[in-house]
Write a protein that holds these residues in place. Structure first.
Motif, PDB file in Angstrom:
ATOM      1  N   GLY A 130       0.795  -1.226   0.000  1.00 52.70           N
ATOM      2  CA  GLY A 130       0.000   0.000   0.000  1.00 52.70           C
ATOM      3  C   GLY A 130       0.823   1.269   0.000  1.00 52.70           C
ATOM      4  O   GLY A 130       0.310   2.337  -0.347  1.00 52.70           O
ATOM      5  N   SER A 131       2.107   1.189   0.389  1.00 51.10           N
ATOM      6  CA  SER A 131       2.924   2.396   0.432  1.00 51.10           C
ATOM      7  C   SER A 131       3.237   2.927  -0.959  1.00 51.10           C
ATOM      8  O   SER A 131       3.414   4.136  -1.144  1.00 51.10           O
ATOM      9  CB  SER A 131       4.239   2.111   1.184  1.00 51.10           C
ATOM     10  OG  SER A 131       5.034   1.185   0.465  1.00 51.10           O
ATOM     11  N   SER A 132       3.298   2.039  -1.960  1.00 51.45           N
ATOM     12  CA  SER A 132       3.721   2.470  -3.294  1.00 51.45           C
ATOM     13  C   SER A 132       2.698   2.196  -4.395  1.00 51.45           C
ATOM     14  O   SER A 132       2.857   2.705  -5.509  1.00 51.45           O
ATOM     15  CB  SER A 132       5.045   1.773  -3.668  1.00 51.45           C
ATOM     16  OG  SER A 132       4.899   0.366  -3.616  1.00 51.45           O
ATOM     17  N   PRO A 136       1.564   5.184  -8.920  1.00 50.08           N
ATOM     18  CA  PRO A 136       1.255   5.288 -10.353  1.00 50.08           C
ATOM     19  C   PRO A 136      -0.013   6.085 -10.651  1.00 50.08           C
ATOM     20  O   PRO A 136      -0.182   6.560 -11.785  1.00 50.08           O
ATOM     21  CB  PRO A 136       1.084   3.824 -10.786  1.00 50.08           C
ATOM     22  CG  PRO A 136       1.854   3.038  -9.791  1.00 50.08           C
ATOM     23  CD  PRO A 136       1.679   3.768  -8.503  1.00 50.08           C
ATOM     24  N   GLY A 137      -0.896   6.231  -9.677  1.00 53.44           N
ATOM     25  CA  GLY A 137      -2.139   6.953  -9.914  1.00 53.44           C
ATOM     26  C   GLY A 137      -2.091   8.414  -9.534  1.00 53.44           C
ATOM     27  O   GLY A 137      -3.134   9.101  -9.569  1.00 53.44           O
ATOM     28  N   ILE A 138      -0.902   8.917  -9.158  1.00 55.59           N
ATOM     29  CA  ILE A 138      -0.797  10.312  -8.711  1.00 55.59           C
ATOM     30  C   ILE A 138      -1.244  11.282  -9.801  1.00 55.59           C
ATOM     31  O   ILE A 138      -1.925  12.283  -9.526  1.00 55.59           O
ATOM     32  CB  ILE A 138       0.645  10.604  -8.255  1.00 55.59           C
ATOM     33  CG1 ILE A 138       0.889   9.954  -6.885  1.00 55.59           C
ATOM     34  CG2 ILE A 138       0.902  12.103  -8.189  1.00 55.59           C
ATOM     35  CD1 ILE A 138       2.296  10.156  -6.345  1.00 55.59           C
ATOM     36  N   ALA A 139      -0.878  11.016 -11.045  1.00 62.81           N
ATOM     37  CA  ALA A 139      -1.286  11.912 -12.139  1.00 62.81           C
ATOM     38  C   ALA A 139      -2.807  11.966 -12.256  1.00 62.81           C
ATOM     39  O   ALA A 139      -3.388  13.043 -12.488  1.00 62.81           O
ATOM     40  CB  ALA A 139      -0.660  11.445 -13.451  1.00 62.81           C
ATOM     41  N   ASP A 140      -3.485  10.830 -12.100  1.00 60.48           N
ATOM     42  CA  ASP A 140      -4.951  10.808 -12.144  1.00 60.48           C
ATOM     43  C   ASP A 140      -5.553  11.575 -10.974  1.00 60.48           C
ATOM     44  O   ASP A 140      -6.573  12.267 -11.122  1.00 60.48           O
ATOM     45  CB  ASP A 140      -5.463   9.365 -12.113  1.00 60.48           C
ATOM     46  CG  ASP A 140      -5.212   8.639 -13.426  1.00 60.48           C
ATOM     47  OD1 ASP A 140      -4.964   9.327 -14.436  1.00 60.48           O
ATOM     48  OD2 ASP A 140      -5.251   7.396 -13.426  1.00 60.48           O
ATOM     49  N   VAL A 141      -4.945  11.441  -9.799  1.00 61.88           N
ATOM     50  CA  VAL A 141      -5.431  12.181  -8.621  1.00 61.88           C
ATOM     51  C   VAL A 141      -5.295  13.677  -8.858  1.00 61.88           C
ATOM     52  O   VAL A 141      -6.207  14.461  -8.526  1.00 61.88           O
ATOM     53  CB  VAL A 141      -4.647  11.752  -7.356  1.00 61.88           C
ATOM     54  CG1 VAL A 141      -4.989  12.651  -6.168  1.00 61.88           C
ATOM     55  CG2 VAL A 141      -4.934  10.297  -7.009  1.00 61.88           C
ATOM     56  N   GLY A 155      -0.104  11.746  -0.361  1.00 61.27           N
ATOM     57  CA  GLY A 155      -0.726  10.448  -0.116  1.00 61.27           C
ATOM     58  C   GLY A 155       0.303   9.373   0.164  1.00 61.27           C
ATOM     59  O   GLY A 155       0.103   8.497   1.021  1.00 61.27           O
ATOM     60  N   THR A 156       1.446   9.439  -0.535  1.00 67.33           N
ATOM     61  CA  THR A 156       2.544   8.504  -0.279  1.00 67.33           C
ATOM     62  C   THR A 156       3.274   8.841   1.008  1.00 67.33           C
ATOM     63  O   THR A 156       3.579   7.963   1.833  1.00 67.33           O
ATOM     64  CB  THR A 156       3.536   8.517  -1.455  1.00 67.33           C
ATOM     65  OG1 THR A 156       2.862   8.126  -2.650  1.00 67.33           O
ATOM     66  CG2 THR A 156       4.702   7.569  -1.195  1.00 67.33           C
ATOM     67  N   SER A 157       3.531  10.143   1.200  1.00 68.24           N
ATOM     68  CA  SER A 157       4.273  10.570   2.378  1.00 68.24           C
ATOM     69  C   SER A 157       3.512  10.279   3.670  1.00 68.24           C
ATOM     70  O   SER A 157       4.079   9.774   4.651  1.00 68.24           O
ATOM     71  CB  SER A 157       4.570  12.067   2.272  1.00 68.24           C
ATOM     72  OG  SER A 157       5.384  12.500   3.338  1.00 68.24           O
ATOM     73  N   ARG A 212      -5.385   7.610   3.899  1.00 61.69           N
ATOM     74  CA  ARG A 212      -4.103   6.989   3.575  1.00 61.69           C
ATOM     75  C   ARG A 212      -3.260   6.880   4.839  1.00 61.69           C
ATOM     76  O   ARG A 212      -2.601   5.865   5.089  1.00 61.69           O
ATOM     77  CB  ARG A 212      -3.357   7.811   2.522  1.00 61.69           C
ATOM     78  CG  ARG A 212      -3.852   7.626   1.101  1.00 61.69           C
ATOM     79  CD  ARG A 212      -3.368   6.359   0.469  1.00 61.69           C
ATOM     80  NE  ARG A 212      -1.919   6.360   0.268  1.00 61.69           N
ATOM     81  CZ  ARG A 212      -1.231   5.313  -0.181  1.00 61.69           C
ATOM     82  NH1 ARG A 212      -1.850   4.173  -0.435  1.00 61.69           N
ATOM     83  NH2 ARG A 212       0.071   5.375  -0.351  1.00 61.69           N
ATOM     84  N   PHE A 213      -3.273   7.929   5.636  1.00 65.37           N
ATOM     85  CA  PHE A 213      -2.529   7.883   6.898  1.00 65.37           C
ATOM     86  C   PHE A 213      -3.144   6.870   7.864  1.00 65.37           C
ATOM     87  O   PHE A 213      -2.430   6.063   8.471  1.00 65.37           O
ATOM     88  CB  PHE A 213      -2.513   9.271   7.549  1.00 65.37           C
ATOM     89  CG  PHE A 213      -1.961   9.267   8.947  1.00 65.37           C
ATOM     90  CD1 PHE A 213      -0.594   9.232   9.164  1.00 65.37           C
ATOM     91  CD2 PHE A 213      -2.808   9.267  10.052  1.00 65.37           C
ATOM     92  CE1 PHE A 213      -0.073   9.207  10.450  1.00 65.37           C
ATOM     93  CE2 PHE A 213      -2.304   9.242  11.338  1.00 65.37           C
ATOM     94  CZ  PHE A 213      -0.933   9.213  11.544  1.00 65.37           C
TER      95      PHE A 213
END
Length: 559
Positions: A130-132, A136-141, A155-157, A212-213
């Motif tokens: 789930g951390s990574s 790949p969907g960051i651009a869509d977000v 979201g990753t951090s 996410r956190f």
């Protein structure tokens, strides 16, 4: 198979709901044996029918007599222990019934130990996925919610921050005799799955970031407690193999995430990556619920003492670790349990130095990982799915590192332990001394070969070198900490996880801007220089670590 499933969540639930629950025989601390089912008695002989409960009438069960003459559900060794108490030969403290006690996880069969180790490997891999998998969907977000890349990357951090903080609370709770490790694994995984649903259904960025956190915080126990579970079953000599497998999972999860999530995000959007995570971990829940037994020695002995109290009416019978918390209030117990990881992390000199060093190297890793999409997406023109495939270099490198470690340990290092399976903890740093140089070499190779005129396979192969160095780092430290703190393995591993994941969470935010401003070559070169600065550190720990450990209050002292 029965020996694996009888002390699991499934076995416990079946015992509660079964109409024959009062007709069952409890041999282990909470081990469920169905009526008329044969089992191995503690002395190794096959149990005879008269050793089991024989039910002739539901209201008045006719139990066989214990060898001591009492009507009881106690096992043979339980009865011997009670007789010794009654004769004044021993006190009321419950421990193991000798070195061959079959309930002791150290005495489990190799099949059972391997089964548990594989489950912990899969659990840690799939949770850490789930951390990574979100990356790949960051651009869509960014497109769906109209936010900047820095905001979407939060979201990753925040996920890494949740993985850092969570074990500081869950891991010490697993060391409480009344709780054990299994309830923590099972309950947190259920909450992890449920809290993923708001992310899938989110209609604003705040919901995504908050949950996410929360999901990382709730689902994080395997990050540190997994190592403690391995330590429960193996002496230091054999523990290296189990911890090596567990350490491999910390590489498989983050590197598998972009691969699994890349094709999903490309085909169905960023929400599909979260659905994949839910499906995978739902299957994992069924696995550990049905097949993961309790491994905590303190919990096993606590339940043994509780059963003896129930069967004999002697309320003074206690497990040894239970006595430590017997007179503590709930507030005092909570304080002692939850504060312990922070005390060990920041007040123990050897822990503080090791955790700081691990955090710095982890910072290099997470900073550099953010460059892979930049290189393979920008320089080589890969799509999301193909960019995920570029992480295979790291994954293959981690498998190679694991195999090298296992072969080296089996042929050379395992012979250096004493007859009881112990040795000086600082000897664990040998793999790190040999492998630490691969980290800066990887960064230099990757930076200098990430050009359009160099085939893409070259930086992929170069990335595998980081796995050789990173695996040697973590396998050394994750073996060293349980050796130096055998009574607080979960807590010290949680502290190590806290420092490195917190540092990694911060590095993720500035990694992309640094690579964009300095360029791929110079940014990687800068990280490589930092990596070379850290090369002498493991040698210092090897030669002087015992002195630092001697100054650490809770660490194991050399005799």
């Amino acid at each position: 198979m029965l020996s694996i499933t009888r002390d699991t969540g499934l076995g416990y639930v079946l015992g509660l709901i079964s109409p024959a629950r009062d007709e069952t025989l409890y041999l282990g601390p909470n081990s469920l044996i169905w009526p008329y089912q044969r089992h191995e008695a503690p002395n190794g002989r096959r149990a005879l029918p008269q050793d089991c409960i024989v039910v002739t009438d539901r209201s008045t069960p006719n139990r066989s007599k214990h060898p001591s003459g009492r009507n009881s559900q106690l096992s043979e060794r339980d009865g011997e222990f009670v007789e010794r108490i009654e004769k004044g030969i021993t006190d009321n403290v419950v421990g193991w019934y000798g070195l061959d006690d079959p309930e002791n996880p150290l005495n489990w069969s190799n099949f059972k130990k391997i089964s548990v180790s594989i489950q912990i490997f899969l659990l840690n891999s799939f949770i850490y996925l789930g951390s990574s998998i979100y990356s790949p969907g960051i651009a869509d977000v960014m497109r769906d919610f109209g936010v900047s890349k820095t905001t979407a990357t939060l979201g990753t951090s925040l996920s890494l921050l949740g993985y850092a903080i969570g074990p500081m609370f869950w891991s010490p709770m697993s060391e409480v005799p009344r709780l054990g490790r299994n309830p923590i694994y099972i309950l947190t995984l259920v909450c992890f799955l449920l809290l993923k649903l708001p992310i899938v259904l989110a209609n604003n960025i705040a919901t995504i970031l908050i949950f996410r956190f929360l999901t990382a915080f709730i689902g994080s126990p395997a990050q540190a407690t997994g190592g403690a579970t391995i330590s429960d079953m193996f002496l230091p000599r054999k523990r290296s193999y189990g911890l090596g497998l567990w350490e491999l999972s910390t590489w498989i999860g983050p590197t598998l995430g972009p691969l699994v999530g890349g094709f999903a995000a490309q085909a169905r959007g960023w929400r599909w990556t979260i659905w994949e995570l839910i499906w995978i971990n739902s299957a994992m829940f069924l696995c550990i619920f049905c097949f993961l037994p309790e491994t905590s020695a303190s919990n096993i002995l606590y339940r043994r003492a509780r059963r003896l109290r129930r069967e004999t009416g002697n309320e003074s019978i206690r497990a040894e670790l239970e006595l430590e918390t017997l007179n503590l209030s709930k507030k005092e117990l909570a304080y002692k349990t939850l504060i312990r990881p922070f005390v060990l992390c920041f007040q123990e000199p050897i822990c503080l130095l090791l955790n700081t060093y691990t955090a710095l190297v982890t910072g290099l890793l997470f900073t550099w990982l953010e460059s892979l999409p930049i290189v393979f997406g920008g320089v080589y023109g890969f799509n999301l799915g193909q960019t995920g495939l570029s992480f295979l270099g790291l994954m293959i490198g981690s498998f190679v590192a694991f195999l090298i470690f296992v072969i080296w340990f089996f042929l050379f290092d395992a012979k250096k332990f004493d007859d009881l399976g112990y040795r000086k903890p600082e000897k664990r740093f040998v793999p790190l001394m040999a492998g630490c140089v691969f980290i800066p070499i990887c960064l230099f190779v990757f930076g200098r070969t990430s050009r359009p005129d160099v085939p893409w396979i070259v930086p992929v192969i170069g990335s595998g070198l980081f796995s050789l160095g990173g695996f040697s780092l973590f396998i050394s430290i994750l073996n060293y900490l349980p050796d130096a703190y055998p009574d607080y393995a979960a807590s010290v591993l949680a502290g190590n996880n806290f420092i490195r994941c917190t540092f990694g969470a911060g590095c993720v935010l500035f990694a992309a801007p640094m690579y964009n401003n300095l360029g791929i070559q110079w940014a990687s070169t800068l990280l490589g220089i930092l990596g070379f600065i850290f090369v002498p550190v493991p040698f210092l720990f090897y030669f002087y670590g015992h002195k630092i450990r001697r100054a650490s209050r809770h660490a194991l002292k050399d005799h």
